[in-house]
Scaffold this motif. Structure first.
Motif, mmCIF file in Angstrom:
data_model
loop_
_atom_site.group_PDB
_atom_site.id
_atom_site.type_symbol
_atom_site.label_atom_id
_atom_site.label_comp_id
_atom_site.label_asym_id
_atom_site.label_seq_id
_atom_site.Cartn_x
_atom_site.Cartn_y
_atom_site.Cartn_z
ATOM 1 N N CYS A 261 0.850 -1.205 0.000
ATOM 2 C CA CYS A 261 0.000 0.000 0.000
ATOM 3 C C CYS A 261 0.877 1.244 0.000
ATOM 4 C CB CYS A 261 -0.910 -0.016 1.222
ATOM 5 S SG CYS A 261 -2.203 1.235 1.165
ATOM 6 N N ASP A 262 0.855 1.974 -1.106
ATOM 7 C CA ASP A 262 1.609 3.219 -1.223
ATOM 8 C C ASP A 262 0.718 4.450 -1.030
ATOM 9 O OD1 ASP A 262 4.333 2.195 -2.171
ATOM 10 O OD2 ASP A 262 2.979 1.263 -3.627
ATOM 11 N N CYS A 263 -0.499 4.416 -1.543
ATOM 12 C CA CYS A 263 -1.420 5.578 -1.474
ATOM 13 C C CYS A 263 -2.222 5.543 -0.172
ATOM 14 C CB CYS A 263 -2.383 5.578 -2.658
ATOM 15 S SG CYS A 263 -1.562 5.756 -4.253
ATOM 16 N N LYS A 264 -2.406 6.732 0.405
ATOM 17 C CA LYS A 264 -3.192 6.831 1.632
ATOM 18 C C LYS A 264 -4.641 6.403 1.402
ATOM 19 C CE LYS A 264 -0.453 10.551 3.704
ATOM 20 N NZ LYS A 264 -0.480 11.957 4.208
ATOM 21 N N ASP A 265 -5.143 6.666 0.187
ATOM 22 C CA ASP A 265 -6.540 6.297 -0.083
ATOM 23 C C ASP A 265 -6.677 4.868 -0.589
ATOM 24 O OD1 ASP A 265 -5.483 6.512 -2.595
ATOM 25 O OD2 ASP A 265 -6.893 8.050 -3.321
ATOM 26 N N GLY A 266 -5.556 4.143 -0.713
ATOM 27 C CA GLY A 266 -5.591 2.742 -1.112
ATOM 28 C C GLY A 266 -5.862 2.505 -2.576
ATOM 29 N N THR A 267 -5.828 3.547 -3.390
ATOM 30 C CA THR A 267 -6.203 3.373 -4.803
ATOM 31 C C THR A 267 -5.115 2.723 -5.641
ATOM 32 O OG1 THR A 267 -5.507 5.669 -5.198
ATOM 33 C CG2 THR A 267 -7.860 5.276 -4.793
ATOM 34 N N ASP A 268 -3.904 2.560 -5.093
ATOM 35 C CA ASP A 268 -2.858 1.875 -5.864
ATOM 36 C C ASP A 268 -2.977 0.359 -5.748
ATOM 37 O OD1 ASP A 268 -2.072 2.189 -3.098
ATOM 38 O OD2 ASP A 268 -0.136 1.330 -3.694
ATOM 39 N N GLU A 269 -3.868 -0.131 -4.872
ATOM 40 C CA GLU A 269 -4.044 -1.575 -4.683
ATOM 41 C C GLU A 269 -5.504 -1.978 -4.855
ATOM 42 O OE1 GLU A 269 -1.477 -3.723 -4.203
ATOM 43 O OE2 GLU A 269 -0.198 -1.957 -4.494
ATOM 44 N N PRO A 270 -6.113 -1.689 -6.029
ATOM 45 C CA PRO A 270 -7.525 -2.050 -6.212
ATOM 46 C C PRO A 270 -7.743 -3.556 -6.305
ATOM 47 C CG PRO A 270 -6.595 -1.305 -8.287
ATOM 48 C CD PRO A 270 -5.537 -1.070 -7.244
ATOM 49 N N GLY A 271 -6.665 -4.313 -6.673
ATOM 50 C CA GLY A 271 -6.860 -5.744 -6.866
ATOM 51 C C GLY A 271 -6.219 -6.606 -5.819
ATOM 52 N N THR A 272 -5.709 -6.028 -4.728
ATOM 53 C CA THR A 272 -5.112 -6.816 -3.641
ATOM 54 C C THR A 272 -5.720 -6.380 -2.313
ATOM 55 O OG1 THR A 272 -3.284 -5.344 -2.989
ATOM 56 C CG2 THR A 272 -2.947 -6.702 -4.962
ATOM 57 N N SER A 273 -5.343 -7.075 -1.257
ATOM 58 C CA SER A 273 -5.843 -6.750 0.080
ATOM 59 C C SER A 273 -4.829 -5.968 0.896
ATOM 60 C CB SER A 273 -6.204 -8.043 0.823
ATOM 61 O OG SER A 273 -5.071 -8.894 0.918
ATOM 62 N N ALA A 274 -3.863 -5.342 0.206
ATOM 63 C CA ALA A 274 -2.771 -4.676 0.911
ATOM 64 C C ALA A 274 -3.233 -3.445 1.683
ATOM 65 C CB ALA A 274 -1.670 -4.284 -0.082
ATOM 66 N N CYS A 275 -4.182 -2.702 1.148
ATOM 67 C CA CYS A 275 -4.619 -1.450 1.794
ATOM 68 C C CYS A 275 -5.893 -1.689 2.603
ATOM 69 C CB CYS A 275 -4.861 -0.365 0.752
ATOM 70 S SG CYS A 275 -3.375 0.154 -0.133
ATOM 71 N N PRO A 276 -5.877 -1.347 3.900
ATOM 72 C CA PRO A 276 -7.069 -1.591 4.739
ATOM 73 C C PRO A 276 -8.280 -0.763 4.311
ATOM 74 C CG PRO A 276 -5.431 -0.295 5.939
ATOM 75 C CD PRO A 276 -4.757 -0.764 4.683
#
Length: 516
Positions: free
Chosen positions: A64-79
């Protein structure tokens, strides 16, 4: 490190096809179609909140790089990430990204479990069929409801026109009856003039007769009291004679002094005329006759001819004298009360006839006045009905003057549209007002889907009761539920054709793909 990101992108992010030697991106997993233009492999990716720009290879790299989680739309990396389920053939949906790859099929097409061994059956078609069936049922319901709604609107237009016509007729009648009322009022006024004159004449004669009678009786009382006080018969009432009447001592000091008596008499003694003008009115309300001294009766002797059992007889005249002596002299005030309580004599025939004529004109005036008030009331009621907001097309006009009940275990809930709402205990006791009509309070797009009743009876240590009525499409006018979600705030669901939607009724029954 760079090749590993590329491999991740190729394996987990892209579906590709080769056409004439060109590589073409078809879809990026987990991204809504409307946002695909923000994900261009040949350009750095900027987080959708604008907070950071990263190499495109960082997209869906399971970090997860983006605070809004938009860089990981296809993984579960961003809460806080969101995964888009395409759900072809059904409705696209967004799920929390931590649902991705958790072994549970959340998307009906199973796309959230693309990296696991979990086998997800594609249920999108079945869900689409179920949703379509529900939509069709709603469409059919709204279609039938709209047909009835149109009937209500048609009747509303006719009823509104009839009400306005009736108002116009009543206003014309009112003008005519008010003119008649003026005529009756003038006839009444003319009839009451001779009637009042005759009554005044009768009363004046009666007052004169009473005045004569009162003067005669007053003079008698004065002479009688004067004679009672003049114990030595010298035609004067002296200080000594009046001082015996201690009931006239108004200061209650148990001593009726010579000075107090002289103050009443105005001198040492007064004659009858002076007693009349000066003394009588001062003492008449308190004056009482002095008791007469009694002569002792001798005890009978043994040789008396009277038998022991024979009572000593008192002559009737003596009894009358004793009774007379013990009776207070009637005062002028007592007599005045008696005079005013007298029933006056009947009116003469001529006065009776004048009264009868005036009574008839008053009756006719009252009757016409009653008609005026009745017409005004009808006009007021009709104007209130005309001015009620019954919807843009008058679709709620059928509710005017209508009440509806809902039965539950302890209470009957009754709402009278545009008036009030009540809670009626089934176990006895008085009705409780839960609100009075206030306003339409529905959403901006259609305020006629909800109405509010306010200022009901105050709860114990709480607010005033209120009721919110929410309308939804139905074939009949009926209450289907009443609850109290918050203390003293009631919520009612009401089905009615008036709430059915023309657009929904006219919507196509064919399935359409909807994507968020």
């Amino acid at each position: 490190m760079f090749p590993s990101y590329v491999n991740l992108v190729l394996v987990s992010c892209l579906f590709i096809s080769v056409d004439s030697g060109n590589v073409e991106q078809i879809v990026l997993r987990g991204v809504q179609t409307s946002l695909l233009s923000m994900y261009i492999p040949s350009k750095p990716f900027t987080c959708l909140d604008g907070s950071l720009t990263i190499p495109y290879e960082f997209v869906n790299d399971d970090y997860c790089d983006c605070k809004d989680g938009t860089d990981e739309p296809g993984t579960s990396a961003c809460p806080n990430g969101r995964f888009f389920c395409e759900n072809k053939g059904y409705v696209g949906s967004l799920i929390p990204s931590h649902f991705v790859g958790d072994g549970v099929c959340d998307c009906c097409d199973g796309s959230d479990e693309y990296e696991t061994k979990t086998v997800c059956n594609n249920t999108c078609f079945e869900l689409a069929q179920k949703t379509q069936a529900e939509r069709e049922a709603q469409r059919v319901l709204h279609e039938a409801g709209v047909a009835k709604k149109k009937e209500i609107i048609s009747k509303s237009i006719a009823i509104k026109s009839e009400r306005q016509t009736h108002i116009d007729e009543l206003e014309r009648d009112l003008q005519s009856v008010e003119n008649e009322l003026k005529e009756k009022e003038e006839l009444k006024r003319q009839a009451e003039i001779p009637e009042n004159q005759a009554k005044e004449k009768h009363q004046k004669l009666w007052d004169e007769q009473r005045a004569v009678r009162e003067t005669i009786i007053r003079n008698y009382q004065i002479r009688d009291m004067f004679a009672d006080l003049d114990t030595n018969g010298d035609s004067l009432v002296s200080i000594d004679e009046l001082q015996k009447h201690t009931e006239l001592d108004l200061d209650n000091e148990n001593e009726f002094t010579i000075e107090e008596v002289r103050t009443i008499l105005g001198s040492d003694s007064v004659n009858l005329d002076e007693f009349n003008t000066t003394v009588f009115d001062q003492i008449s309300n308190s004056y009482k006759r002095l008791p007469k001294p009694t002569t002792p009766i001798p005890e009978p002797t043994l040789d008396s001819t009277a038998t022991p059992s024979s009572p000593v007889e008192t002559s009737t005249d003596e009894k009358n004298i004793e009774n007379h002596d013990e009776t207070p002299i009637a005062t002028s005030l007592e007599h005045e009360k008696h005079i005013h309580d007298d029933t006056p004599p009947e009116f003469d025939d001529e006065t009776k006839q004048l009264i009868a004529i005036a009574d008839q004109t008053r009756t006719e005036f009252d009757q016409v006045q009653g008609r005026v008030l009745d017409i005004k009331r009808q006009i007021e009621d009709l104007k209130k009905q005309v001015n009620i907001d019954v919807g843009i097309q008058g679709e709620y006009s059928a509710f005017i003057d209508q009440c509806f009940d809902y039965e539950e275990r302890e209470y009957t809930y009754r709402v009278c549209m545009f008036k009030d709402a009540k809670q009626i205990p089934k176990g006895g006791g008085g009705d409780v007002a839960i609100g009075f009509w206030d306003a339409w309070t529905g959403p901006i797009e259609n305020k006629y889907l909800r109405m509010k009743y306010v200022n009901g009876a105050t709860c114990w240590n709480g607010p005033a009761r209120s009721l919110t009525v929410t309308f939804r499409c139905g074939i009949e006018h009926k209450i289907i539920d009443v609850r109290e979600p918050s203390r003293c705030e009631y919520a009612m669901i009401f089905e009615t054709p008036s709430a059915c939607d023309e657009k929904m009724a006219a919507s196509s029954s064919h399935s359409t793909h909807v994507e968020f």
